[in-house]
Design a protein around this motif. Structure first.
Motif, PDB file in Angstrom:
ATOM      1  N   ARG A   1      69.503  95.589  78.084  1.00  0.00           N
ATOM      2  CA  ARG A   1      68.543  94.499  78.251  1.00  0.00           C
ATOM      3  C   ARG A   1      67.225  94.697  77.498  1.00  0.00           C
ATOM      4  O   ARG A   1      66.176  94.221  77.931  1.00  0.00           O
ATOM      5  CB  ARG A   1      68.292  94.216  79.731  1.00  0.00           C
ATOM      6  CG  ARG A   1      69.583  93.901  80.482  1.00  0.00           C
ATOM      7  CD  ARG A   1      69.395  93.321  81.840  1.00  0.00           C
ATOM      8  NE  ARG A   1      68.615  92.108  81.898  1.00  0.00           N
ATOM      9  CZ  ARG A   1      69.029  90.881  81.564  1.00  0.00           C
ATOM     10  NH1 ARG A   1      70.219  90.688  81.108  1.00  0.00           N
ATOM     11  NH2 ARG A   1      68.228  89.849  81.701  1.00  0.00           N
TER      12      ARG A   1
ATOM     13  N   SER B   1      65.912  93.760  73.922  1.00  0.00           N
ATOM     14  CA  SER B   1      66.285  92.967  72.755  1.00  0.00           C
ATOM     15  C   SER B   1      66.018  93.687  71.440  1.00  0.00           C
ATOM     16  O   SER B   1      66.820  93.593  70.512  1.00  0.00           O
ATOM     17  CB  SER B   1      65.529  91.642  72.781  1.00  0.00           C
ATOM     18  OG  SER B   1      65.875  90.854  71.680  1.00  0.00           O
TER      19      SER B   1
ATOM     20  N   LYS C   1      61.685  94.503  78.787  1.00  0.00           N
ATOM     21  CA  LYS C   1      63.096  94.164  78.898  1.00  0.00           C
ATOM     22  C   LYS C   1      63.241  92.654  78.932  1.00  0.00           C
ATOM     23  O   LYS C   1      62.302  91.939  79.238  1.00  0.00           O
ATOM     24  CB  LYS C   1      63.703  94.776  80.175  1.00  0.00           C
ATOM     25  CG  LYS C   1      63.868  96.270  80.095  1.00  0.00           C
ATOM     26  CD  LYS C   1      64.754  96.764  81.203  1.00  0.00           C
ATOM     27  CE  LYS C   1      65.057  98.241  80.952  1.00  0.00           C
ATOM     28  NZ  LYS C   1      66.100  98.732  81.844  1.00  0.00           N
ATOM     29  N   ALA C   2      64.470  92.194  78.647  1.00  0.00           N
ATOM     30  CA  ALA C   2      64.720  90.739  78.671  1.00  0.00           C
ATOM     31  C   ALA C   2      64.829  90.259  80.110  1.00  0.00           C
ATOM     32  O   ALA C   2      65.164  90.977  80.998  1.00  0.00           O
ATOM     33  CB  ALA C   2      65.997  90.428  77.922  1.00  0.00           C
TER      34      ALA C   2
ATOM     35  N   LYS D   1      68.074  80.916  80.833  1.00  0.00           N
ATOM     36  CA  LYS D   1      69.255  80.997  79.976  1.00  0.00           C
ATOM     37  C   LYS D   1      69.445  79.793  79.057  1.00  0.00           C
ATOM     38  O   LYS D   1      69.744  79.958  77.872  1.00  0.00           O
ATOM     39  CB  LYS D   1      70.462  81.223  80.890  1.00  0.00           C
ATOM     40  CG  LYS D   1      71.788  80.808  80.392  1.00  0.00           C
ATOM     41  CD  LYS D   1      72.910  81.256  81.303  1.00  0.00           C
ATOM     42  CE  LYS D   1      73.044  80.389  82.519  1.00  0.00           C
ATOM     43  NZ  LYS D   1      74.271  80.673  83.285  1.00  0.00           N
TER      44      LYS D   1
ATOM     45  N   MET E   1      72.794  93.982  74.676  1.00  0.00           N
ATOM     46  CA  MET E   1      71.846  93.281  75.555  1.00  0.00           C
ATOM     47  C   MET E   1      72.304  93.338  77.013  1.00  0.00           C
ATOM     48  O   MET E   1      71.490  93.545  77.906  1.00  0.00           O
ATOM     49  CB  MET E   1      71.693  91.824  75.111  1.00  0.00           C
ATOM     50  CG  MET E   1      70.758  91.631  73.960  1.00  0.00           C
ATOM     51  SD  MET E   1      69.069  92.161  74.302  1.00  0.00           S
ATOM     52  CE  MET E   1      68.575  90.965  75.523  1.00  0.00           C
ATOM     53  N   LYS E   2      73.587  93.150  77.232  1.00  0.00           N
ATOM     54  CA  LYS E   2      74.097  93.175  78.603  1.00  0.00           C
ATOM     55  C   LYS E   2      73.929  94.559  79.218  1.00  0.00           C
ATOM     56  O   LYS E   2      73.614  94.690  80.407  1.00  0.00           O
ATOM     57  CB  LYS E   2      75.573  92.770  78.602  1.00  0.00           C
ATOM     58  CG  LYS E   2      76.155  92.638  79.978  1.00  0.00           C
ATOM     59  CD  LYS E   2      77.561  92.104  79.949  1.00  0.00           C
ATOM     60  CE  LYS E   2      78.066  91.940  81.373  1.00  0.00           C
ATOM     61  NZ  LYS E   2      79.385  91.361  81.412  1.00  0.00           N
ATOM     62  N   LYS E   3      74.088  95.594  78.406  1.00  0.00           N
ATOM     63  CA  LYS E   3      74.051  96.973  78.907  1.00  0.00           C
ATOM     64  C   LYS E   3      72.613  97.453  79.151  1.00  0.00           C
ATOM     65  O   LYS E   3      72.312  97.986  80.208  1.00  0.00           O
ATOM     66  CB  LYS E   3      74.757  97.888  77.900  1.00  0.00           C
ATOM     67  CG  LYS E   3      74.932  99.291  78.356  1.00  0.00           C
ATOM     68  CD  LYS E   3      76.070  99.379  79.328  1.00  0.00           C
ATOM     69  CE  LYS E   3      76.388 100.845  79.606  1.00  0.00           C
ATOM     70  NZ  LYS E   3      77.279 100.978  80.738  1.00  0.00           N
TER      71      LYS E   3
ATOM     72  N   TYR F   1      63.836  83.167  76.792  1.00  0.00           N
ATOM     73  CA  TYR F   1      64.612  83.544  77.982  1.00  0.00           C
ATOM     74  C   TYR F   1      63.684  84.020  79.101  1.00  0.00           C
ATOM     75  O   TYR F   1      63.852  83.648  80.260  1.00  0.00           O
ATOM     76  CB  TYR F   1      65.628  84.641  77.622  1.00  0.00           C
ATOM     77  CG  TYR F   1      66.430  85.126  78.799  1.00  0.00           C
ATOM     78  CD1 TYR F   1      67.500  84.375  79.286  1.00  0.00           C
ATOM     79  CD2 TYR F   1      66.108  86.319  79.443  1.00  0.00           C
ATOM     80  CE1 TYR F   1      68.237  84.804  80.371  1.00  0.00           C
ATOM     81  CE2 TYR F   1      66.837  86.755  80.533  1.00  0.00           C
ATOM     82  CZ  TYR F   1      67.901  86.003  80.993  1.00  0.00           C
ATOM     83  OH  TYR F   1      68.621  86.434  82.078  1.00  0.00           O
ATOM     84  N   ARG F   2      62.700  84.830  78.739  1.00  0.00           N
ATOM     85  CA  ARG F   2      61.757  85.335  79.744  1.00  0.00           C
ATOM     86  C   ARG F   2      60.993  84.214  80.429  1.00  0.00           C
ATOM     87  O   ARG F   2      60.754  84.260  81.619  1.00  0.00           O
ATOM     88  CB  ARG F   2      60.745  86.282  79.082  1.00  0.00           C
ATOM     89  CG  ARG F   2      61.277  87.631  78.727  1.00  0.00           C
ATOM     90  CD  ARG F   2      60.147  88.532  78.188  1.00  0.00           C
ATOM     91  NE  ARG F   2      60.730  89.724  77.612  1.00  0.00           N
ATOM     92  CZ  ARG F   2      60.708  90.040  76.317  1.00  0.00           C
ATOM     93  NH1 ARG F   2      60.108  89.239  75.458  1.00  0.00           N
ATOM     94  NH2 ARG F   2      61.270  91.136  75.892  1.00  0.00           N
TER      95      ARG F   2
ATOM     96  N   THR G   1      64.535  85.806  72.944  1.00  0.00           N
ATOM     97  CA  THR G   1      64.313  86.666  74.107  1.00  0.00           C
ATOM     98  C   THR G   1      63.087  86.226  74.894  1.00  0.00           C
ATOM     99  O   THR G   1      63.119  86.185  76.128  1.00  0.00           O
ATOM    100  CB  THR G   1      64.178  88.140  73.679  1.00  0.00           C
ATOM    101  OG1 THR G   1      65.354  88.502  72.957  1.00  0.00           O
ATOM    102  CG2 THR G   1      64.017  89.052  74.869  1.00  0.00           C
TER     103      THR G   1
END
Length: 190
Positions: A136, A138, A189-190, A50, A132-134, A45-46, A42
């Motif tokens: 965000r 982690s 959040k991610a 991706k 995660m999609k919903k 990603y930040r 995560t």
């Protein structure tokens, strides 16, 4: 001899911090000094997006998957197989090569579960991705997902129930600072 060597090998493999390696390869800042300062997917990603995060996640997952599959392929007793999984996670959390300060072992745990019970592992990854999609966040996705592992293992009467319980408890305990931040409303959040 293999009963000792394989878990030690799993710990050493777990100790390779893929977040740091990936960030160096992508010429990104050290994840231990940027973002949440956690060397995990995560945070990568930040700070990098991706593709570096996907590389980190994949390598971390392999750190759990490969030692367990190796122990199984060598027809080791269940306790040795389970120890390989737990040692891979402990290597990720307390890496020998990085002053024993590592990540949370979520992806490594996914790899272990995939090796032990691939259907449970695949289901957990899908659950984690969905959460995660919903939302965000982690830490919430990780805590919910790893908590499901022993429940699912118990429901299907898997011989790996105790291993998954130990691993899940270790990963949830590693998230205690996140739980505190969630309570305070300051979790990133991610």
């Amino acid at each position: 001899m293999l009963a000792v060597l394989l878990p030690v090998l799993a710990y050493y493999l777990g100790s390779i911090c893929s977040a740091i390696v990936v960030c160096r390869l992508w010429h990104l800042p050290d994840p231990r000094s940027e973002g949440s300062e956690n060397p995990g997917t995560t945070n990568v990603y930040r700070i990098g997006g991706k593709w570096p995060a996907l590389a980190t996640f994949s390598f971390d997952m392999l750190k759990g998957l490969l030692p367990v599959l190796l122990a199984v392929s060598m027809e080791q007793p269940e306790i040795v197989v389970a120890l390989c999984g737990v040692c891979a996670c402990l290597g990720h959390i307390f890496p020998l090569f990085f002053s024993f300060k590592g990540g949370k072992a979520v992806a490594t745990g996914f790899g272990v579960v995939l090796a032990l019970e691939w259907l449970i592992g695949a289901f957990l990854i899908l659950v984690w991705l969905g959460i995660m999609k919903k939302i965000r966040i982690s830490s919430i996705a990780a805590i919910i997902t790893v908590s499901l592992a022993p429940i699912l293992a118990w429901l299907i009467q898997s011989p790996w129930f105790m291993s998954m319980t130990l691993m899940s408890c270790t990963i949830v305990l590693r998230h205690l600072p996140n739980i505190r931040r969630l309570w305070e409303g300051s979790e990133l959040k991610a």
